[in-house]
Design a protein around this motif. Sequence first.
Motif, PDB file in Angstrom:
ATOM      1  N   UNK A 189      48.747  35.265  48.626  1.00  0.00           N
ATOM      2  CA  UNK A 189      48.449  35.813  47.304  1.00  0.00           C
ATOM      3  C   UNK A 189      47.057  35.367  46.842  1.00  0.00           C
ATOM      4  N   UNK A 190      46.695  34.125  47.105  1.00  0.00           N
ATOM      5  CA  UNK A 190      45.360  33.633  46.745  1.00  0.00           C
ATOM      6  C   UNK A 190      44.285  34.428  47.489  1.00  0.00           C
ATOM      7  N   UNK A 191      44.560  34.754  48.754  1.00  0.00           N
ATOM      8  CA  UNK A 191      43.614  35.555  49.528  1.00  0.00           C
ATOM      9  C   UNK A 191      43.508  36.962  48.957  1.00  0.00           C
ATOM     10  N   UNK A 192      44.635  37.527  48.594  1.00  0.00           N
ATOM     11  CA  UNK A 192      44.663  38.850  47.970  1.00  0.00           C
ATOM     12  C   UNK A 192      43.815  38.872  46.701  1.00  0.00           C
ATOM     13  N   UNK A 193      43.985  37.875  45.860  1.00  0.00           N
ATOM     14  CA  UNK A 193      43.228  37.820  44.606  1.00  0.00           C
ATOM     15  C   UNK A 193      41.737  37.638  44.873  1.00  0.00           C
ATOM     16  N   UNK A 194      41.410  36.838  45.867  1.00  0.00           N
ATOM     17  CA  UNK A 194      40.009  36.655  46.227  1.00  0.00           C
ATOM     18  C   UNK A 194      39.397  37.979  46.678  1.00  0.00           C
ATOM     19  N   UNK A 195      40.142  38.738  47.461  1.00  0.00           N
ATOM     20  CA  UNK A 195      39.643  40.014  47.961  1.00  0.00           C
ATOM     21  C   UNK A 195      39.473  41.033  46.829  1.00  0.00           C
ATOM     22  N   UNK A 196      40.357  41.001  45.872  1.00  0.00           N
ATOM     23  CA  UNK A 196      40.229  41.905  44.724  1.00  0.00           C
ATOM     24  C   UNK A 196      38.922  41.655  43.976  1.00  0.00           C
TER      25      UNK A 196
END
Length: 291
Positions: A189-196
Amino acid sequence: MMEAQFLGIKYKNEKPYFLLYKDKMFIVPVDGNIYIKKGEKRCAGYYDLERHCYMPCAKLNKVDEKTSQCDECREKSGFYYCLGCHGMNCRADNDKALNFCRQEHAVYLALFGDRIKVGTAAFYRKDARLLEQGGLAYMFIAKAPTGKIARLIEYMISKEGMTLQLLSSYKIKNLVFLESKDTAERKLMDTYEMLRRSLDDNLTKYFIKPEFHFSEKVIEINNNLFKDSAQGSLFSKDEVIIKDYSYDLNPSMLKGKILNVTGQILVIEDDKIEAFDTKKLNGYIVDFKRN
């Protein structure tokens, strides 16, 4: 005992099956006791992009050790020029590949050991795709209207440090999964948010509410087999001791009781417990028995 062509481990309704060919395609559950002995290698056929099924090579043409398909099946597949596509310059030269690319595709992040892999899958078989790859903790993060857009998202995510490919040797050496379900979800989820935050809006507009999956049963079995059972809860993740275990990346024979399956990797107990990568059996004519 029967002689058949081995075509891999496929998943149906989240359950693993051996895919075999002998006059016709058939599947056998991946469980119980097995005996598989490798013989001569033949063309493994192809996946029909229109009918969504695996097709055998009509002539069972001979191929060398480094080749999985004959020229005829490679052409029938229609997907050859799509391999390695980054969603920029389309190289497809046939209607099969173009029509397949026009379908909806998913983009995922998967946690393997200490690495996060990014990948794509046709949306209609996204779950089977991840199970076939041995994904134990993964998250679908985007839904693209075409494969081309999905591949572009995948490529740009790889520029942020995610890996596009993992060797079988890495997967088989990392059967023990050290993250808890909550920790794995938070990491993805942290990676997802970073990518967003880091990707362009023309790509993030295809992002969806993350869909997280965690293969708890497979993880529990592997950890019980290969993690030092003498350790208690006082040990941190960095102090966990993984037992030395035998593995074979290019088996010529598999024999014994199946203890677990992770993607294409079988853990089998005969005289000892050993992990086998079955990918290198694909296409071979084998002596096969299961009971």
